[in-house]
Design an enzyme around this catalytic site. Structure first.
Site, PDB file in Angstrom:
ATOM      1  CG  ASP A 135      -2.369   0.432   0.625  1.00  0.00           C
ATOM      2  OD1 ASP A 135      -2.453   1.638   0.276  1.00  0.00           O
ATOM      3  OD2 ASP A 135      -3.322  -0.374   0.531  1.00  0.00           O
ATOM      4  CG  HIS A 136      -0.611   4.923   1.606  1.00  0.00           C
ATOM      5  ND1 HIS A 136       0.084   5.598   2.577  1.00  0.00           N
ATOM      6  CD2 HIS A 136      -1.675   4.373   2.221  1.00  0.00           C
ATOM      7  CE1 HIS A 136      -0.540   5.495   3.724  1.00  0.00           C
ATOM      8  NE2 HIS A 136      -1.616   4.738   3.547  1.00  0.00           N
ATOM      9  CG  ASP A 137       3.287   7.115   1.488  1.00  0.00           C
ATOM     10  OD1 ASP A 137       3.893   7.816   0.670  1.00  0.00           O
ATOM     11  OD2 ASP A 137       2.119   7.345   1.860  1.00  0.00           O
ATOM     12  CB  CYS A 138       5.084   0.033   1.185  1.00  0.00           C
ATOM     13  SG  CYS A 138       3.736  -0.453   2.283  1.00  0.00           S
ATOM     14  CG  ASN A 155       3.371   5.439   5.840  1.00  0.00           C
ATOM     15  OD1 ASN A 155       4.121   6.118   5.155  1.00  0.00           O
ATOM     16  ND2 ASN A 155       2.113   5.771   6.080  1.00  0.00           N
TER      17      ASN A 155
END
Ligand code: ACO
Length: 210
Positions: A135-138, A155
């Site tokens: 998911d986002h920002d990983c 994250n």
């Protein structure tokens, strides 16, 4: 179409061949493997063992994709090939969703049904396997493997060479240390140090890795 060779002749090579064929970007010349029992794989011919590689380079075939699940071996082969002058190519299934805001490195394999969401970073030689979610920002560092159905919320950071087993889940903001293993079906609720194996719900350490 540009010519490409596959490195490895096991099960993962079968899915990489399938993805490269569905991309319609490359002409797959064949695959190499140090087990010379092979004749062909999914209709793709066996070229020989690693000794054949310099001759392929001389023929002008520069693109490769390492199709081997083992993270340490995949890292070693990736570096050997790049050092020899080959160029890594990514195999990204047209049936995966990869955000335009994600950064994708070299030699990355993303399988059908996987989702790489906005502002995620996938470094070189990583496998994002079937139906997994990043998911986002990983940030997934080089040579890691996210196994089928694993789910990383926002994250999450996954260190170099780490392996997240099938169906594992990681809550937001967690850091998984380099070369660590998360067991299949585990739920990771706290940071995982480097070079350990954790399993269970919640995930707990069962071993150090040498
Ligand atoms: C397309 C593809 O196929 S990609 C490949 C995807 N593969 C995977 O997801 C495999 C993930 N592998 C695992 O989960 C493995 O069980 C590992 C790597 C975590 C551990 O393997 P090993 O080091 O061989 O450990 P071993 O099998 O000896 O188990 C050690 C203990 O942990 C337990 N254990 C092992 N894995 C798990 C798990 N995923 N969840 C909960 N407990 C587990 C075992 O029951 C055992 O417990 P015990 O000591 O009480 O008997």
């Amino acid at each position: 179409m540009e010519k490409i060779i596959i490195i490895g002749g096991g099960g993962h090579a079968k899915v990489v061949i399938d993805i490269l064929q569905s991309m319609e970007t490359y002409d797959i010349v064949g695959f190499t493997d140090n087990d010379d029992q092979h004749l062909s794989l999914c209709g793709i011919p066996y070229l020989g063992n690693d000794a054949i590689l310099p001759a392929l380079l001389e023929k002008g075939i520069t693109k490769f994709c390492v199709a081997i699940g083992d993270n340490r071996l995949r890292k070693k082969l990736f570096h050997n090939l790049v050092t020899s002058g080959f160029k890594p190519a990514s195999a990204i299934s047209p049936f995966a969703y990869v955000s335009h805001h994600a950064k994708i490195g070299r030699g990355v394999v993303i399988l059908p049904g996987a989702v790489v969401n906005s502002c995620a970073t996938i470094e070189d030689n990583v496998i994002i396997n079937t139906l997994s979610g990043v998911d986002h920002d990983c940030i997934i560092y080089s040579h890691a493997h996210i196994a089928p159905g694993a789910s990383l919320t926002g994250n999450v950071t996954v260190g170099e060479g780490a392996f997240l087993g099938a169906g594992s889940k990681v809550i937001p903001g967690i850091e998984v240390g380099e070369w660590s293993i998360i067991g299949a079906g585990s739920v990771v609720l706290s940071n995982v140090p480097p070079n350990v194996t954790v399993v269970g719900v919640p995930a707990n350490k069962i071993a150090n890795r040498g």
